[in-house]
Design a protein around this motif. Structure first.
Motif, PDB file in Angstrom:
ATOM      1  N   ARG A   1     -11.957  -3.410  13.437  1.00 56.63           N
ATOM      2  CA  ARG A   1     -10.517  -3.041  13.853  1.00 56.63           C
ATOM      3  C   ARG A   1      -9.930  -3.400  12.824  1.00 56.63           C
ATOM      4  N   SER A   2      -9.973  -4.145  12.014  1.00 53.65           N
ATOM      5  CA  SER A   2      -9.494  -4.572  10.419  1.00 53.65           C
ATOM      6  C   SER A   2      -9.418  -2.971   9.739  1.00 53.65           C
ATOM      7  N   ALA A   3     -10.629  -2.701   9.768  1.00 60.18           N
ATOM      8  CA  ALA A   3     -10.980  -1.444   8.978  1.00 60.18           C
ATOM      9  C   ALA A   3     -10.069  -0.278   9.456  1.00 60.18           C
ATOM     10  N   THR A   4     -10.073  -0.240  10.763  1.00 59.23           N
ATOM     11  CA  THR A   4      -9.395   0.940  11.416  1.00 59.23           C
ATOM     12  C   THR A   4      -7.770   0.945  10.880  1.00 59.23           C
ATOM     13  N   ALA A   5      -7.238  -0.308  10.969  1.00 58.52           N
ATOM     14  CA  ALA A   5      -5.929  -0.702  10.411  1.00 58.52           C
ATOM     15  C   ALA A   5      -5.628  -0.418   9.267  1.00 58.52           C
TER      16      ALA A   5
ATOM     17  N   TRP B   1      -8.301   6.587   9.425  1.00 59.80           N
ATOM     18  CA  TRP B   1      -7.921   7.643   8.634  1.00 59.80           C
ATOM     19  C   TRP B   1      -7.764   8.987   9.549  1.00 59.80           C
ATOM     20  N   GLU B   2      -8.788   9.096  10.247  1.00 60.93           N
ATOM     21  CA  GLU B   2      -8.540  10.289  11.241  1.00 60.93           C
ATOM     22  C   GLU B   2      -7.289  10.066  12.101  1.00 60.93           C
ATOM     23  N   ALA B   3      -7.180   8.947  12.565  1.00 62.28           N
ATOM     24  CA  ALA B   3      -5.900   8.693  13.692  1.00 62.28           C
ATOM     25  C   ALA B   3      -4.878   9.054  13.015  1.00 62.28           C
ATOM     26  N   ALA B   4      -4.715   8.692  11.959  1.00 65.09           N
ATOM     27  CA  ALA B   4      -3.404   8.750  10.996  1.00 65.09           C
ATOM     28  C   ALA B   4      -3.250  10.328  10.582  1.00 65.09           C
ATOM     29  N   GLY B   5      -4.235  11.186  10.727  1.00 61.64           N
ATOM     30  CA  GLY B   5      -3.926  12.417  10.563  1.00 61.64           C
ATOM     31  C   GLY B   5      -3.799  12.612   8.926  1.00 61.64           C
ATOM     32  N   SER B   6      -4.629  11.753   8.137  1.00 59.07           N
ATOM     33  CA  SER B   6      -4.330  11.680   6.780  1.00 59.07           C
ATOM     34  C   SER B   6      -5.284  13.008   6.190  1.00 59.07           C
TER      35      SER B   6
ATOM     36  N   VAL C   1       0.910  -1.216  -0.123  1.00 60.74           N
ATOM     37  CA  VAL C   1      -0.001   0.024  -0.061  1.00 60.74           C
ATOM     38  C   VAL C   1       0.997   1.245   0.044  1.00 60.74           C
ATOM     39  N   ALA C   2       1.898   1.173   0.798  1.00 60.66           N
ATOM     40  CA  ALA C   2       2.779   2.424   0.897  1.00 60.66           C
ATOM     41  C   ALA C   2       3.256   2.675  -0.237  1.00 60.66           C
TER      42      ALA C   2
ATOM     43  N   LYS D   1      -5.706   3.582   8.707  1.00 59.76           N
ATOM     44  CA  LYS D   1      -4.018   4.086   9.288  1.00 59.76           C
ATOM     45  C   LYS D   1      -3.144   3.869   8.131  1.00 59.76           C
ATOM     46  N   LEU D   2      -3.433   3.018   7.264  1.00 58.27           N
ATOM     47  CA  LEU D   2      -2.439   2.836   6.060  1.00 58.27           C
ATOM     48  C   LEU D   2      -2.642   3.895   4.955  1.00 58.27           C
ATOM     49  N   GLY D   3      -3.829   4.563   5.085  1.00 61.71           N
ATOM     50  CA  GLY D   3      -3.908   5.368   4.207  1.00 61.71           C
ATOM     51  C   GLY D   3      -4.808   5.097   2.791  1.00 61.71           C
ATOM     52  N   VAL D   4      -5.469   4.011   2.962  1.00 59.16           N
ATOM     53  CA  VAL D   4      -5.995   3.311   1.691  1.00 59.16           C
ATOM     54  C   VAL D   4      -7.233   4.474   1.433  1.00 59.16           C
TER      55      VAL D   4
END
Ligand code: C5P
Length: 238
Positions: free
Chosen positions: A71-75, A106-111, A47-48, A78-81
């Motif tokens: 929880r999987s979707a949260t992960a 997405w919010e937690a990652a600050g995207s 992904v990155a 965070k990857l920014g998909v």
């Protein structure tokens, strides 16, 4: 100018090949689709590295209890998909958990940029009517719109469906849903193993918002030129 509504399916054996394609297609297609094969082999690195070139549609088709899917979707968020998929037959609570989890990650990652979206899959086109009869399930024509309505009601922002199902799914999901369709083949190109195909122009005319196209682009001698030709055919038709 906005990018052509093409999600190129990066179904290639190695991450290096996928990155090379993503780099060549950057600015030519709206998103790059990463499937289970590439994600299984290379995980978040896939992904990155693809995301350096284009937004990533991570097609994992999640289907589990709501807590696990959330929880999987949260992960994944965070990857920014930019988009991911779930099975609508997992039920309303599961689809909602995916939508909330993806947004939270997405919010937690600050995207920055557009918030990610969840697309629901209805009945896999590989399920035969015999399969459905053997489990006493309604036929696909009955299930597809019902599952589309369930997923939309649970917050899914879009649906994946065959070109032949676009009208029924649009009627069930309403005007705001993003309809994403595979099985798209430019006129005159090989159908490969796709049983039911539509041209890009016909799929858009039938109500698609995003076309999933793999081999006609990835196996072309010049993938960027192939994507540009498809984009041109869509503009001509508009
Ligand atoms: O190479 P091609 O254009 O056939 O690739 C289509 C992509 O869409 C593949 O990644 C395939 O797994 C996916 N897909 C499909 N039919 C479905 C669901 C997904 O072809 N019913």
């Amino acid at each position: 100018m906005s990018l052509p509504p093409i999600a190129v399916a990066l179904d290639v054996p190695t991450l290096d090949e996928a990155v090379e394609l993503a780099s060549a297609l950057s600015g030519e297609v709206a998103v790059c689709k990463v499937g289970l094969e590439l994600f299984g082999a290379h995980g978040p690195e896939a992904v990155a590295r693809i995301a350096e070139h284009a937004p990533v549609f991570l097609d994992l088709k999640l289907h589990d209890i709501p807590t696990t899917v959330g929880r999987s979707a949260t992960a994944l968020g965070k990857l920014g998909v930019a988009m991911t998929t779930v099975h609508a037959c997992g039920g309303s609570a599961m689809v909602s958990a995916a939508v909330e989890g993806l947004q939270a990650g997405w919010e937690a990652a600050g995207s920055v940029g557009d918030a990610p979206i969840v697309l629901a899959v209805t009945v896999l086109t590989s399920m035969t009517e015999d399969d459905l009869r053997s489990i006493n399930a309604p036929d696909a024509a009955t299930q597809v719109p019902a599952l589309a309505a369930l997923a939309t009601g649970a917050g899914a922002q879009g649906l994946v469906c065959a070109p032949t199902d676009l009208a029924a799914v649009r009627a069930a999901a309403g005007p705001d849903s993003m309809l994403v369709t595979p099985g798209v083949r430019p006129a005159g190109s090989a159908t490969d193993d796709q049983a039911r195909v539509a041209t890009p122009e016909a799929a858009m005319a039938a109500g698609a918002n995003l076309l999933v196209i793999g081999r006609p682009i990835t196996r072309a001698d010049d993938p960027a030129a192939a994507a540009r030709a498809i984009a041109a055919s869509l503009r001509q038709d508009a």
